[in-house]
Design a protein around this motif. Structure first.
Motif, mmCIF file in Angstrom:
data_model
loop_
_atom_site.group_PDB
_atom_site.id
_atom_site.type_symbol
_atom_site.label_atom_id
_atom_site.label_comp_id
_atom_site.label_asym_id
_atom_site.label_seq_id
_atom_site.Cartn_x
_atom_site.Cartn_y
_atom_site.Cartn_z
ATOM 1 N N PHE A 112 1.315 -1.153 0.044
ATOM 2 C CA PHE A 112 0.107 0.244 -0.260
ATOM 3 C C PHE A 112 0.134 1.369 -0.165
ATOM 4 C CE2 PHE A 112 -4.148 -2.623 0.931
ATOM 5 C CZ PHE A 112 -4.079 -1.948 0.402
ATOM 6 N N ALA A 113 1.948 1.619 0.707
ATOM 7 C CA ALA A 113 3.414 2.348 0.534
ATOM 8 C C ALA A 113 3.508 3.073 -0.745
ATOM 9 C CB ALA A 113 3.875 2.519 1.857
ATOM 10 N N LEU A 164 4.535 0.604 10.749
ATOM 11 C CA LEU A 164 5.420 0.138 10.159
ATOM 12 C C LEU A 164 4.831 2.028 8.724
ATOM 13 C CD1 LEU A 164 4.602 -3.069 8.816
ATOM 14 C CD2 LEU A 164 6.432 -2.416 10.278
ATOM 15 N N PHE A 165 3.545 2.234 8.606
ATOM 16 C CA PHE A 165 3.820 3.774 7.919
ATOM 17 C C PHE A 165 4.805 4.673 8.329
ATOM 18 C CE2 PHE A 165 -0.339 0.971 6.041
ATOM 19 C CZ PHE A 165 0.111 1.025 4.612
ATOM 20 N N ASP A 166 4.221 4.957 9.996
ATOM 21 C CA ASP A 166 5.195 5.925 10.289
ATOM 22 C C ASP A 166 6.268 5.280 10.835
ATOM 23 O OD1 ASP A 166 2.149 6.773 10.636
ATOM 24 O OD2 ASP A 166 1.484 6.052 12.405
ATOM 25 N N SER A 167 6.788 4.449 10.283
ATOM 26 C CA SER A 167 8.232 4.026 10.669
ATOM 27 C C SER A 167 8.832 5.355 10.240
ATOM 28 C CB SER A 167 8.818 3.087 10.753
ATOM 29 O OG SER A 167 8.580 2.464 9.364
ATOM 30 N N TRP A 168 8.275 5.631 8.875
ATOM 31 C CA TRP A 168 9.135 7.408 8.295
ATOM 32 C C TRP A 168 8.847 8.282 8.654
ATOM 33 C CZ3 TRP A 168 13.256 6.730 4.380
ATOM 34 C CH2 TRP A 168 14.035 5.114 4.941
ATOM 35 N N HIS A 169 9.395 9.154 9.636
ATOM 36 C CA HIS A 169 9.007 10.282 10.145
ATOM 37 C C HIS A 169 8.455 11.401 9.394
ATOM 38 C CE1 HIS A 169 10.736 8.245 13.980
ATOM 39 N NE2 HIS A 169 9.793 7.509 13.348
ATOM 40 N N HIS A 194 5.311 -6.472 19.218
ATOM 41 C CA HIS A 194 5.379 -7.448 19.835
ATOM 42 C C HIS A 194 4.047 -7.158 20.575
ATOM 43 C CE1 HIS A 194 9.575 -7.775 20.304
ATOM 44 N NE2 HIS A 194 10.329 -7.069 20.827
ATOM 45 N N GLY A 195 2.764 -8.791 20.382
ATOM 46 C CA GLY A 195 2.085 -8.569 20.155
ATOM 47 C C GLY A 195 1.438 -10.028 20.092
ATOM 48 N N ARG A 196 -0.134 -10.336 20.460
ATOM 49 C CA ARG A 196 -0.749 -12.015 20.283
ATOM 50 C C ARG A 196 -0.625 -12.309 19.058
ATOM 51 N NH1 ARG A 196 -6.892 -12.842 21.468
ATOM 52 N NH2 ARG A 196 -6.839 -14.744 21.084
ATOM 53 N N HIS A 197 -0.751 -11.519 17.770
ATOM 54 C CA HIS A 197 -0.527 -12.297 16.630
ATOM 55 C C HIS A 197 0.610 -11.707 16.025
ATOM 56 C CE1 HIS A 197 -5.370 -12.838 16.790
ATOM 57 N NE2 HIS A 197 -5.744 -11.991 18.216
ATOM 58 N N PHE A 198 0.960 -10.831 16.580
ATOM 59 C CA PHE A 198 2.077 -10.894 15.241
ATOM 60 C C PHE A 198 3.623 -10.402 16.592
ATOM 61 C CE2 PHE A 198 -1.809 -9.472 13.124
ATOM 62 C CZ PHE A 198 -1.480 -9.855 12.189
ATOM 63 N N ASP A 199 4.967 -10.906 16.395
ATOM 64 C CA ASP A 199 6.071 -10.848 16.815
ATOM 65 C C ASP A 199 7.069 -10.183 15.867
ATOM 66 O OD1 ASP A 199 7.494 -10.370 18.518
ATOM 67 O OD2 ASP A 199 7.638 -11.782 19.912
ATOM 68 N N ILE A 200 7.589 -9.053 15.093
ATOM 69 C CA ILE A 200 8.123 -8.805 14.480
ATOM 70 C C ILE A 200 9.472 -7.543 14.885
ATOM 71 C CG2 ILE A 200 6.479 -9.762 11.888
ATOM 72 C CD1 ILE A 200 5.575 -6.439 11.845
ATOM 73 N N HIS A 201 9.824 -7.322 14.049
ATOM 74 C CA HIS A 201 10.636 -6.584 14.518
ATOM 75 C C HIS A 201 12.129 -5.876 13.107
ATOM 76 C CE1 HIS A 201 13.675 -9.191 15.860
ATOM 77 N NE2 HIS A 201 14.462 -8.310 15.548
ATOM 78 N N GLY A 202 11.924 -4.637 12.611
ATOM 79 C CA GLY A 202 12.946 -4.949 11.986
ATOM 80 C C GLY A 202 13.159 -3.117 11.119
ATOM 81 N N ARG A 203 13.094 -3.415 9.859
ATOM 82 C CA ARG A 203 13.268 -2.288 9.145
ATOM 83 C C ARG A 203 13.229 -1.956 7.660
ATOM 84 N NH1 ARG A 203 17.360 2.092 10.319
ATOM 85 N NH2 ARG A 203 18.191 0.891 10.692
ATOM 86 N N PHE A 204 11.106 -0.696 7.650
ATOM 87 C CA PHE A 204 10.722 -0.455 7.015
ATOM 88 C C PHE A 204 10.628 -0.067 5.719
ATOM 89 C CE2 PHE A 204 6.423 1.361 4.477
ATOM 90 C CZ PHE A 204 5.781 0.066 4.470
ATOM 91 N N ASN A 205 10.562 -0.827 4.342
ATOM 92 C CA ASN A 205 11.645 -0.017 3.903
ATOM 93 C C ASN A 205 11.001 0.746 2.705
ATOM 94 O OD1 ASN A 205 10.657 -1.966 2.015
ATOM 95 N ND2 ASN A 205 12.262 -3.169 0.987
ATOM 96 N N VAL A 206 10.218 1.181 2.871
ATOM 97 C CA VAL A 206 9.553 1.801 1.932
ATOM 98 C C VAL A 206 9.323 3.624 2.486
ATOM 99 C CG1 VAL A 206 7.381 2.516 0.883
ATOM 100 C CG2 VAL A 206 8.334 0.136 1.123
ATOM 101 N N PRO A 207 9.718 5.146 1.492
ATOM 102 C CA PRO A 207 9.828 6.006 3.313
ATOM 103 C C PRO A 207 7.893 6.758 3.046
ATOM 104 C CG PRO A 207 11.792 5.946 1.611
ATOM 105 C CD PRO A 207 10.121 4.684 0.405
ATOM 106 N N ARG A 208 8.015 7.697 4.324
ATOM 107 C CA ARG A 208 6.390 7.604 3.805
ATOM 108 C C ARG A 208 5.865 7.951 2.619
ATOM 109 N NH1 ARG A 208 3.955 8.257 8.275
ATOM 110 N NH2 ARG A 208 1.980 10.331 8.693
ATOM 111 N N SER A 209 4.957 8.290 2.721
ATOM 112 C CA SER A 209 3.816 7.936 1.161
ATOM 113 C C SER A 209 3.377 9.593 1.388
ATOM 114 C CB SER A 209 3.420 6.934 1.096
ATOM 115 O OG SER A 209 1.741 7.132 1.870
ATOM 116 N N PRO A 210 2.474 10.083 0.199
ATOM 117 C CA PRO A 210 2.234 10.969 -0.060
ATOM 118 C C PRO A 210 0.977 10.853 0.973
ATOM 119 C CG PRO A 210 2.486 10.158 -1.634
ATOM 120 C CD PRO A 210 2.808 9.218 -1.120
ATOM 121 N N GLN A 211 0.096 10.656 1.397
ATOM 122 C CA GLN A 211 -1.402 10.290 2.568
ATOM 123 C C GLN A 211 -0.351 9.921 3.757
ATOM 124 O OE1 GLN A 211 -5.061 9.916 0.828
ATOM 125 N NE2 GLN A 211 -4.197 7.884 0.056
#
Length: 458
Positions: A112-113, A164-169, A194-211
């Motif tokens: 989507f990004a 993930l969308f917000d990881s690029w400020h 860290h959550g009940r359904h998803f436990d992930i960490h890393g680096r999102f590779n798409v910069p913040r999008s226009p919206q």
């Protein structure tokens, strides 16, 4: 002082192959060739619609163990179609249905990004859950989740995607020709969840999008679905097409927003709506009757009855009386992969009511299915349809409509050419796009990058 007129939001749903679409009509075209999607999208943009909407099926439907060839889901991948449409449109929003039960947040957020970048800020996500194990057989995880678990996963899925969308400020990228470095902040794109359904960490590779984030749609009608929309969505689809039912749904969902610190204008309510136009109201009514009979052939009527009876009814005459045997209770094993099955949660009661209706009106099986199925929401001359749409919105029964034509791809053309100008004359519909992003079209604020940075830091 009179209340100011509400501005009407209009969108278009490309229906694909189903019993809404009249494929026997000589004007009907392909549901898989790109030229069909392009024609449909260009018409919607010419009419200044907010967005185009694509649904998605994740498995071919079956009836009595065979592929249901009256209603085959065989459309190309949603993201591929929307990305291609971004190249042949300039303003139209691009909304895709993507499932939160069988996908993963990182992959969906990245798609989507990317679409938001490619389209210049026109991407939207219809967040849905999957309700049956039959569909789940196509996926590694398989199975299905109970309703409360589906919404629990969906909420965390959306929250994780937003992280993930917000990881690029918004201000991390800086070019340094001397060193070739492009990141000012080494934390750009970094995320930990860290959550009940998803436990992930890393680096999102798409910069913040226009919206910042895609516009989020939701389509659930249950209490859990309404709460999910009130807490997290920008718009909610509705199946209510009558004024009274629409006003009740509208008031119920809007009142829930305050519990989440939101205003009524921060969530749009957009029912799906079908239509038939004619030069006169009488001509349109006659055309609508013909459309309904074309939508429900004898074979379709029998298949629809099987949704409720959960039995093989192929021996019955569609122009004859309803079966005198009762439906089989329990899990539906005749019709698989069809959401309509969920509409009939008490088949014995439904069968009794249908028999009473058929007896009272002397209806055959086909007559019953035609008359109890979804009728066109708006039928009449362009002036009548424009007036009724406006009245519906001004009465707070919706904020606009997602139009579903019965002909693909040219079914929007007459509406764009005749009804839209009348709405514009009434002063309730735009004559030009006033912004560049879908959030601009819908009157929604863009997520604040600074607030996003604070959330990510915390």
């Amino acid at each position: 002082m009179s209340k100011p007129l509400k501005q009407i939001h209009l969108a278009a749903h490309f229906p694909g192959v189903n019993n809404t679409t009249v494929w026997s009509d000589p004007r009907a075209g392909s549901h898989i060739e790109f030229s069909s999607f392009a024609h449909f999208a260009r018409t919607a943009e010419r009419a200044r619609f907010d967005f185009l909407f694509l649904a998605e099926g994740l498995r071919l439907r079956e009836q009595d163990g065979k592929i249901y060839d009256l209603d085959v889901v065989g459309r190309p991948d949603t993201f591929t179609v929307l990305a291609a449409l971004a190249a042949v449109t300039e303003h139209l929003g691009l909304t895709g249905t993507i499932n939160s039960t069988f996908n993963e947040p990182y992959e969906v957020a990245r798609q989507f990004a990317s679409l938001d970048h490619l389209s210049g800020g026109r991407a939207a996500w219809n967040v849905v859950t999957s309700w049956d194990a039959f569909t789940g057989e196509n996926f590694r995880r398989g199975g299905f989740l109970p309703q409360e678990e589906r919404y629990s996963r969906a909420k965390e899925f959306l929250a994780t995607a937003n992280e993930l969308f917000d990881s690029w400020h918004g201000d991390e990228i800086v070019a340094d020709p001397a060193t070739g470095t492009f990141l000012r902040d080494a934390k750009a794109g970094a995320f930990v969840h860290h959550g009940r359904h998803f436990d992930i960490h890393g680096r999102f590779n798409v910069p913040r999008s226009p919206q910042g984030r895609p516009v989020v749609f939701q389509a659930g009608d249950s209490d859990e679905g309404r709460e999910f929309a009130a807490s997290s969505a920008d718009a909610i689809f509705s199946r209510y097409s009558t004024l009274e039912a629409g006003r009740s749904f509208y008031a119920d969902v809007k009142r829930r927003l305050a519990a989440y610190g939101r205003r009524p204008d921060q969530l749009l309510i957009l029912p799906a709506a079908t239509f038939v136009l004619g030069d006169t109201d009488e001509e349109a009514e006659e055309a609508a009757r013909e459309v309904r009979r074309a939508q429900v052939s004898g074979a379709t009527a029998i298949k629809h009855l099987e949704f409720v009876w959960n039995r093989d009814l192929s021996a019955y005459d569609p122009d004859g009386p309803l079966p005198d045997i009762d439906p089989l209770p329990g899990e539906n094993t005749i019709a698989r992969g069809r959401a309509q099955v969920r509409m009939y949660r008490d088949p014995l009661t439904t069968a009794r009511e249908w028999r009473e209706l058929a007896a009272a009106h002397d209806w055959s099986i086909r007559d019953l299915v035609i008359n109890t199925g979804n009728r066109q929401s708006f039928v009449g001359s362009p002036a009548t349809v424009a007036r009724e749409i406006d009245a519906f919105v001004q009465a707070d029964a919706s904020d606009g409509f997602i139009l579903v034509p019965h002909i693909t791809p040219g079914g929007l053309d007459a509406f764009a050419d005749t009804v839209v100008p009348l709405l514009q004359e009434r002063g309730v519909y735009r004559t030009e796009y006033e912004g560049t992003t879908l959030r601009d079209h819908l009157g929604l604020a863009h997520p604040d990058a600074g607030a996003a940075a604070e959330r990510a830091a915390s």
